[in-house]
Design a protein around this motif. Structure first.
Motif: not given
Lengths: 409, 211
Positions: A25, A28-29, A32, A35, A37, A187, A191-194, A284, B3, B8
């Motif tokens: 994870t 891959q991220n 971000e 980041e 907003i 954090k 990314f896994l909405d968890s 999730m 997103r 994964v």
């Protein structure tokens, strides 16, 4: 294969899985992670601060919130839960001086942060509602780095990065490592909405979402975990703004630390009990958060069982050998008895520990702070080799306390 | 933008399975290597033992060369003693396969055979000491484990001091009929036990010595 070997292999497999999940994870991220907003509009916000006997910290907390550069911060509602010190007077002096500060007092002591938080919510009329613990101090840009996430209408809550403000002794320095790793991991879970908790030091909720879940659960010792699970179960998304820093005061003495951890764990157990029917349901929450929470606890307890079983047997045999060796006039220790042939289980364990340590280094590399000295290597070793070993016994004690219904704040 | 990247979860599973498979294969390769090493030793020992047994047969028919017999028996016993120590270490680290346990049984059989062979030689010549150490294989009892460990050290120390001594450690609970008959013959009451020169059975390590 022995049954202990099989259990050990299952344990290692699950531990490896979670570790690889986090590492992948991250890769891959990683772009971000920091980041933030830009908010589409100036969301109106009220911050509720629960306060009980916090006369030492409350000034600093209010001043930190007053210095926030977020223009939408309309009210800072400080709720005194019938403190026995002069907290109320301190808050009142700020309320007189700053129109944005509102002082409230609960009719009687609620005994829990959730009580004063829910009481304060009654006076909120803004789109967003935030909460900040009285012993925590958000940076002036902390709030403004969080609100942009509410551009997404599915987002129900945004949480911040909690760091340790008082790094005075070994215990607090080790907790500062722990907090950094927790933030980094949280954090990644985002990314896994968890994300499974919106912390007490600084979290912001959409008022609509907050009202939908009915506020904080007064019966729960970790109302911040409970509300997060409640929000996720109703389809709301939770985000984390890692650049949003909040410095919190952690226990410097073992007794205080122990009490806090027991409270966290008992609260966690209460939350699992409340949501146990959601296993493999509700997105999730049931698919990952609940299994992850339960499995990580089980891993800790199984690991402790392993360690205790092996270590106690090893020590008993060593003691008996020493005792009998003296009686038989034989050397207690001999070089030729040392086995230098590692087993595959040992190699798996070593790999797991090494990857875990690399993950710790990765988390710390992402948590550099200008105002504080670098994390010392010996503190990291104390954290990795000793501090983490305290988790499972704490869990077992917490289970005992939970079963005995000892759930005082 | 943030997103969800839920694939994964599968990727992590694949990586974990891959690492586990590599670990397993490496473990099996390691244990197989150890097995082959010990297996080769055991074959050589087997040949030597048979050679020794033939030697005894020949000695009965000719003039007995007791010194030669003694030397051969002690050398053989020393060799399988060292091999057994190595086997034990490999056995400790072997977690995946059961192959070492079979080899341990084979070694036990070799040592039992050596016991019989030495008994004959001892009867014929009587010019060295024969110490048979009987112990429990993979005992879970911590007291037995500790006692066996001390016995093993004590015997090893004594052996270092006495060159004219054959030491044969034999694990008894390995379902070897020949060994069971020998145990009955010596009326073994408990473990660990030590049989000295086939006529004295000892159970207490504290006052054990060979002069």
């Amino acid at each position: 294969m022995e049954w202990l070997t099989v259990v050990y292999l299952i344990y290692t497999f699950i531990a490896f899985y979670f570790l690889f999940l986090f590492i992948l994870t991250y890769f891959q991220n990683y772009k971000e992670i920091y980041e933030t907003i830009k908010p589409k509009k100036n969301y109106s916000l009220s911050i509720v601060v629960p306060c009980y006997n916090e006369s030492k910290n409350i000034r600093k907390n209010i001043e930190a919130l007053l210095s926030s550069n977020y223009p939408g911060l309309k009210k800072i509602i400080v709720v005194d839960d019938c403190s026995t010190d002069n907290s109320y007077d301190v808050i009142e002096s700020y309320a007189k001086k700053y129109p944005r500060v509102m002082v409230l007092q609960t009719p009687k002591n609620t005994g829990r942060a959730a009580g004063s938080k829910n009481y304060g919510v009654r006076f909120v009329k803004t789109e967003l509602i935030g909460f900040s613990d009285a012993d925590s101090f958000p940076r002036k840009d902390a709030i403004s780095k969080m609100v942009g996430f509410f551009n997404d209408e599915k987002v129900g809550g945004v949480t911040s990065r909690v760091l340790v403000g008082n790094r005075k002794n070994t215990l607090s320095k080790i907790q500062s490592i722990e907090y950094k790793i927790i933030s980094f991991t949280r954090k990644l879970l985002g990314f896994l909405d968890s994300i499974y908790v919106t912390n007490g030091p600084l979290s912001i909720y959409r008022k609509k979402a907050f009202d939908e879940v009915g506020g904080f659960d007064m019966k729960n010792l970790t109302e911040d975990i409970e509300i997060t699970w409640n929000l996720v179960s109703k389809g709301w998304k939770i985000e984390m703004a890692i650049p949003s820093k909040v410095y919190s005061t952690v226990p410097e003495k073992f007794r205080g630390w122990f009490k806090q951890r027991i409270r966290w764990n008992v609260g966690g157990i209460q939350t699992i009990k409340k949501y146990h029917k959601k296993f493999f349901r509700c997105g999730m929450l049931g698919l990952f958060i609940l299994p992850f929470f339960v499995l990580s606890w089980l891993l800790g307890i199984i690991g402790l069982f392993f360690l205790t079983y092996r270590l106690s047997r090893y020590l008993i045999v060593k003691y008996l050998v020493a005792k009998y060796s003296v009686a038989a006039n034989v050397a207690i220790l001999r070089f030729e008895d040392i086995n230098l042939n590692p087993s595959i289980l040992f190699l798996f364990g070593l790999l797991l520990f090494s990857l875990g340590f690399i993950f710790t280094l990765l988390a710390l590399a992402h948590s550099k702070e200008k105002d504080y000295e670098k994390t010392k290597i010996h503190d990291m070793f104390i954290y990795s080799l000793f501090y983490l070993l305290m988790y499972p016994p704490l869990l077992i004690i917490s289970f005992y306390k939970y079963l005995k219904k000892e759930d005082k704040w | 933008m943030l997103r969800s990247k839920k694939r994964v979860f599968w990727e992590a599973l694949i990586v974990t399975v891959f690492i586990f498979l590599i670990g397993f294969l490496f473990g099996i390769y390691m244990e197989r290597g150890n097995y082959n090493r010990i297996s080769d030793y055991s074959t050589i020992s087997e040949i030597n033992l048979l050679d020794g047994m033939i030697l005894i047969q020949l000695s009965e028919n000719r003039e007995t060369n007791c010194e030669f017999l003694k030397k051969e028996n002690i050398n053989f016993a020393n060799r399988i003693y060292e091999e057994a120590r190595l086997l034990e270490k490999y056995e400790e680290s072997g977690k995946i396969t059961e192959s070492m346990k079979i080899l341990h049984r084979k070694y036990n059989m070799l040592r039992t055979l050596s016991w019989v062979s030495n008994s004959n030689a001892l009867e014929m010549c009587g010019n060295y000491d024969l110490v048979v150490y009987l112990y429990e294989y993979e005992s879970e009892d911590l007291n037995v484990k500790a006692t066996q460990s001390v016995w093993s050290r004590k015997l090893s120390d004594i052996k270092k001091k006495n060159e004219d001594m054959v030491l044969l450690p034999i694990a008894v609970n390995q379902e070897l009929s020949s060994l069971n008959i020998l145990l009955e013959k010596y009326s073994i009451e408990g473990l660990p036990a030590v049989i000295v020169n086939n006529n004295e059975v000892l159970y207490n390590v504290d006052n054990f010595n060979i002069n």
